[in-house]
Motif scaffolding. Structure first.
Motif, short mmCIF file in Angstrom:
data_model
loop_
_atom_site.label_atom_id
_atom_site.label_comp_id
_atom_site.label_asym_id
_atom_site.label_seq_id
_atom_site.Cartn_x
_atom_site.Cartn_y
_atom_site.Cartn_z
N PRO A 8 -10.87 12.10 -4.50
CA PRO A 8 -9.47 11.78 -4.80
C PRO A 8 -8.86 10.92 -3.70
CG PRO A 8 -9.65 14.02 -3.98
CD PRO A 8 -11.06 13.50 -4.14
N PRO A 9 -7.76 10.24 -3.99
CA PRO A 9 -7.05 9.53 -2.92
C PRO A 9 -6.77 10.50 -1.77
CG PRO A 9 -6.12 8.97 -5.05
CD PRO A 9 -7.10 10.09 -5.29
N PHE A 10 -6.93 10.02 -0.55
CA PHE A 10 -6.90 10.91 0.62
C PHE A 10 -5.60 11.68 0.78
CE2 PHE A 10 -4.49 7.48 2.34
CZ PHE A 10 -3.67 8.06 3.29
N GLN A 11 -4.49 11.14 0.25
CA GLN A 11 -3.19 11.74 0.51
C GLN A 11 -2.88 12.96 -0.35
OE1 GLN A 11 -3.79 8.82 -0.97
NE2 GLN A 11 -2.15 8.16 -2.34
N LEU A 12 -3.70 13.22 -1.37
CA LEU A 12 -3.41 14.35 -2.25
C LEU A 12 -3.63 15.67 -1.52
CD1 LEU A 12 -4.80 13.19 -5.70
CD2 LEU A 12 -2.62 12.68 -4.59
N ASP A 13 -2.74 16.62 -1.82
CA ASP A 13 -2.74 17.97 -1.23
C ASP A 13 -2.48 17.96 0.27
OD1 ASP A 13 -3.02 19.62 -3.51
OD2 ASP A 13 -5.14 19.08 -3.65
N ARG A 14 -1.75 16.95 0.75
CA ARG A 14 -1.38 16.92 2.16
C ARG A 14 0.12 17.10 2.37
NH1 ARG A 14 -5.79 15.90 5.13
NH2 ARG A 14 -7.47 14.77 4.15
N CYS A 15 0.88 17.21 1.27
CA CYS A 15 2.31 17.49 1.38
C CYS A 15 2.77 18.10 0.06
CB CYS A 15 3.11 16.23 1.72
SG CYS A 15 3.24 15.05 0.35
N HIS A 16 4.01 18.65 0.04
CA HIS A 16 4.48 19.33 -1.17
C HIS A 16 4.61 18.38 -2.35
CE1 HIS A 16 8.45 17.75 -0.06
NE2 HIS A 16 8.78 17.95 -1.31
N ALA A 17 4.99 17.12 -2.11
CA ALA A 17 5.19 16.19 -3.22
C ALA A 17 3.88 15.81 -3.89
CB ALA A 17 5.90 14.93 -2.72
N LEU A 18 2.80 15.76 -3.12
CA LEU A 18 1.52 15.31 -3.66
C LEU A 18 0.50 16.44 -3.78
CD1 LEU A 18 1.21 11.82 -1.94
CD2 LEU A 18 1.82 12.33 -4.32
N ARG A 19 1.00 17.62 -4.09
CA ARG A 19 0.06 18.72 -4.36
C ARG A 19 -0.58 18.49 -5.72
NH1 ARG A 19 5.16 20.60 -5.43
NH2 ARG A 19 5.37 21.70 -7.41
N SER A 20 -1.83 18.86 -5.86
CA SER A 20 -2.58 18.50 -7.07
C SER A 20 -2.05 19.16 -8.33
CB SER A 20 -4.08 18.78 -6.89
OG SER A 20 -4.28 20.12 -6.52
N ASP A 21 -1.22 20.21 -8.20
CA ASP A 21 -0.63 20.82 -9.39
C ASP A 21 0.84 20.39 -9.57
OD1 ASP A 21 0.59 22.21 -7.34
OD2 ASP A 21 0.13 24.20 -8.12
N ASP A 72 -8.08 3.85 0.60
CA ASP A 72 -7.69 3.62 -0.79
C ASP A 72 -6.69 4.69 -1.19
OD1 ASP A 72 -7.44 2.95 -3.41
OD2 ASP A 72 -9.54 3.24 -3.93
N THR A 73 -5.50 4.27 -1.54
CA THR A 73 -4.44 5.21 -1.91
C THR A 73 -4.12 5.17 -3.40
OG1 THR A 73 -2.76 3.55 -1.44
CG2 THR A 73 -3.37 5.03 0.36
N GLN A 74 -4.86 4.39 -4.17
CA GLN A 74 -4.52 4.18 -5.57
C GLN A 74 -5.47 4.94 -6.50
OE1 GLN A 74 -1.68 2.51 -6.30
NE2 GLN A 74 -1.52 2.49 -4.07
N GLU A 75 -4.93 5.31 -7.63
CA GLU A 75 -5.73 5.97 -8.67
C GLU A 75 -6.88 5.08 -9.11
OE1 GLU A 75 -6.59 8.85 -11.78
OE2 GLU A 75 -5.42 8.96 -9.96
N SER A 76 -6.63 3.77 -9.20
CA SER A 76 -7.67 2.87 -9.71
C SER A 76 -8.89 2.85 -8.80
CB SER A 76 -7.11 1.45 -9.86
OG SER A 76 -6.60 0.99 -8.61
#
Length: 200
Positions: free
Chosen positions: A157-170, A145-149
């Motif tokens: 959280p969606p698995f992809q968060l905090d795995r690259c600079h674009a999707l860092r949680s801050d 599941d990659t969606q907020e919904s």
């Protein structure tokens, strides 16, 4: 961001292609076919003969069977184009050693331990390093599941968060597209474009 400009007189001499295709089998398992080819644009002396321009120096395929937990259940490789016939393709069933590994849990290091150096083929072993993210891409939206919904219904959280600079949680992308999981920066943020510049 931009590429360095291409020289107007440049000439293609060599092309390495890596193609990864991921297939759903219909039985809950997935097949991953990774193929590497090396092709030169000139005739090339090799191992006592000449490899003609356009004829692959390397042509090799690795196949994995994985489950939806990213465990490798079956693995094998075949080498059809090689510099040293009878030698390059004599790795036997070495790539069956990938069975039991998980693509998302210390996979790259485990491959080096099992198939690094003289234990395998340099090119096949290097090619394994791109497989985790390729399979994750195939699973995104189908298995993962990659969606907020979808994530909103759980505490994960969606698995992809905090795995690259674009999707860092801050970061701004998470603030815009995954607001539930956004965390304001703890301190000053260093600009990606200018490491010397700190923004409040």
């Amino acid at each position: 961001m931009a590429l360095p400009p291409a020289a107007p007189q440049r000439q293609l001499k060599h092309r390495r292609s890596i193609d990864v295709a991921v297939y759903a089998r219909g039985d809950g398992l997935w097949e991953v076919d990774a193929r590497l080819t090396d092709v030169k644009t000139r005739d090339y002396p090799l191992a006592g003969s000449v490899r003609l321009a356009g004829e692959p120096v390397h042509d090799m395929t690795l196949r994995l069977v994985v489950n939806e937990q990213l465990d490798i259940l079956e693995a094998g490789a075949i080498t059809e184009g090689m510099p040293y016939p009878g030698h390059c393709d004599a790795h036997g069933h070495a790539y069956a050693r990938l069975v039991g590994l998980n693509l998302f849990k210390n996979f790259r290091q485990a491959v080096k331990e099992r198939l690094g150096g003289i234990q395998g083929c340099t090119h096949l072993t290097e090619m394994t390093q791109v497989l985790p993210t390729a399979v994750i891409q195939a699973f995104a939206g189908e298995v993962l599941d990659t969606q907020e919904s979808g994530a909103a219904a759980s505490d994960n959280p969606p698995f992809q968060l905090d795995r690259c600079h674009a999707l860092r949680s801050d970061g701004e992308a998470v603030r815009l597209f995954y607001p539930r999981w956004y965390r304001p920066p703890a301190g000053p943020v260093i600009s990606v474009d200018d490491p010397e510049r700190v923004t409040p």
